[in-house]
Design an enzyme around this catalytic site. Structure first.
Site, PDB file in Angstrom:
ATOM      1  N   LYS A 166       0.825  -1.210   0.000  1.00 33.80           N
ATOM      2  CA  LYS A 166       0.000   0.000   0.000  1.00 33.80           C
ATOM      3  C   LYS A 166       0.863   1.265   0.000  1.00 33.80           C
ATOM      4  O   LYS A 166       0.607   2.211  -0.755  1.00 33.80           O
ATOM      5  CB  LYS A 166      -0.926  -0.009   1.223  1.00 33.80           C
ATOM      6  CG  LYS A 166      -1.681   1.306   1.479  1.00 33.80           C
ATOM      7  CD  LYS A 166      -2.660   1.639   0.359  1.00 33.80           C
ATOM      8  CE  LYS A 166      -3.301   3.013   0.551  1.00 33.80           C
ATOM      9  NZ  LYS A 166      -4.155   3.105   1.733  1.00 33.80           N
ATOM     10  N   LYS A 234       1.469  11.847   5.909  1.00 34.74           N
ATOM     11  CA  LYS A 234       1.849  10.783   6.845  1.00 34.74           C
ATOM     12  C   LYS A 234       2.382   9.577   6.088  1.00 34.74           C
ATOM     13  O   LYS A 234       3.386   8.973   6.489  1.00 34.74           O
ATOM     14  CB  LYS A 234       0.625  10.408   7.688  1.00 34.74           C
ATOM     15  CG  LYS A 234       0.818   9.258   8.654  1.00 34.74           C
ATOM     16  CD  LYS A 234       0.347   7.900   8.095  1.00 34.74           C
ATOM     17  CE  LYS A 234      -1.119   7.868   7.794  1.00 34.74           C
ATOM     18  NZ  LYS A 234      -1.562   6.535   7.325  1.00 34.74           N
TER      19      LYS A 234
END
Length: 288
Positions: A166, A234
């Site tokens: 991911k 992030k």
């Protein structure tokens, strides 16, 4: 199936809603109070939410949030019975995912990483793609839930590999978008209308899912969040941290992360990450 769904943000809330629509018994909890999903039972604490749950589905903001809910005060890990399955759709550091799995297996609890791609629209329409890491036997038990929330499941390997894949996918998204944004800014500075360059991009080999999704956003200057900048930022930091752990250099990602830092300083944390183009426009004296 009895499910506890922890985290009702942009992605989590519609995912939980689709589990309810599929007929599952869903209890929800969110770190910030006041969020609810129709047809689900809202719990006051994470520990209360997971009581008697067969599956606990996480969709929270970052590695620290997952660790705090799992092992902090009033933790989920202490409230669970042996045999429970935790499916984590949060995007976190792969090495942390492995560490959490080891700690939980010592308690007889299975933990698998099941991050998603498809953005807000995919979550709402039940068309997410699940990128999963973990035991095939455990993941097989989750297939009815995957079917309620998504259109495709890709198992990329054992525990930790789903979240690793991911962040690598998001690395591509971040760099593809940066190229798109820089091209549009340079075109404007050279006197080419963004609409015309967009037309050329979409008619040529430059066409991509990122371009198709984000060009209308750029042209409308509408940065309503589908994927908030603070979360993509992030993820960029996760990429850099994971790369450091395994000795990989990511010079392009380092450069893009600096753009995100500047965009956050300009107050765009809660806007869509497409707002990073505004930093480039200011640097080019195309906006104030």
């Amino acid at each position: 199936m009895r499910i506890a769904f922890l985290g009702l943000g942009i992605m989590g809330a519609p995912m939980a809603a689709n589990l309810v629509k599929a007929g599952h018994q869903v209890t929800t909890w969110n770190r910030s109070p006041g969020r609810a999903v129709g047809g689900a039972v809202a719990a006051s604490t994470a520990a209360a939410a997971v009581h008697d749950a067969e599956v606990i589905w996480f969709c929270v903001s970052d590695t620290n949030a997952v660790e705090d809910v799992l092992f902090g005060s009033g933790s989920v890990a202490d409230a669970l019975k042996s045999g429970a399955i935790i499916a984590d759709s949060s995007t976190i550091l792969p090495s942390a995912s492995l560490r959490f799995a080891q700690q939980l297996r010592a308690k007889g609890i299975e933990y698998v990483d099941v991050p998603v791609t498809g953005s807000k629209t995919g979550a709402e329409n039940g068309e997410l793609i699940f990128i999963v890491g973990g035991s095939e036997n455990v993941l097989e038990k989750l297939h009815p839930l995957f079917a309620a929330m998504g259109k495709k499941v890709v198992r990329v390997g054992e525990q930790g590999k789903g979240v690793a894949a991911k962040i690598c996918m998001n690395l591509n998204i971040g760099l593809i978008y940066e190229g798109l944004a820089e091209g549009l800014v340079l075109a404007r500075k050279l006197g080419v209308a963004p609409e015309k360059l967009s037309e050329l991009i979409m008619a040529s080999m430059l066409r991509s899912g990122v371009a198709e999704y984000k060009l209308p956003v750029i042209l409308a200057q509408d940065f309503t969040p589908n994927f908030p900048l603070r979360l993509m930022h992030k993820d960029l930091r996760l990429m850099l941290e994971a790369a450091k752990e395994v000795g990989v250099q990511l010079p392009g990602t380092e450069a893009v992360e600096k753009i995100y830092t500047e965009c956050a300083r300009n107050g765009h944390d809660d806007d869509d990450y497409a707002a990073t183009i505004t930093v480039l426009e200011k640097m080019a004296s195309l906006s104030s």
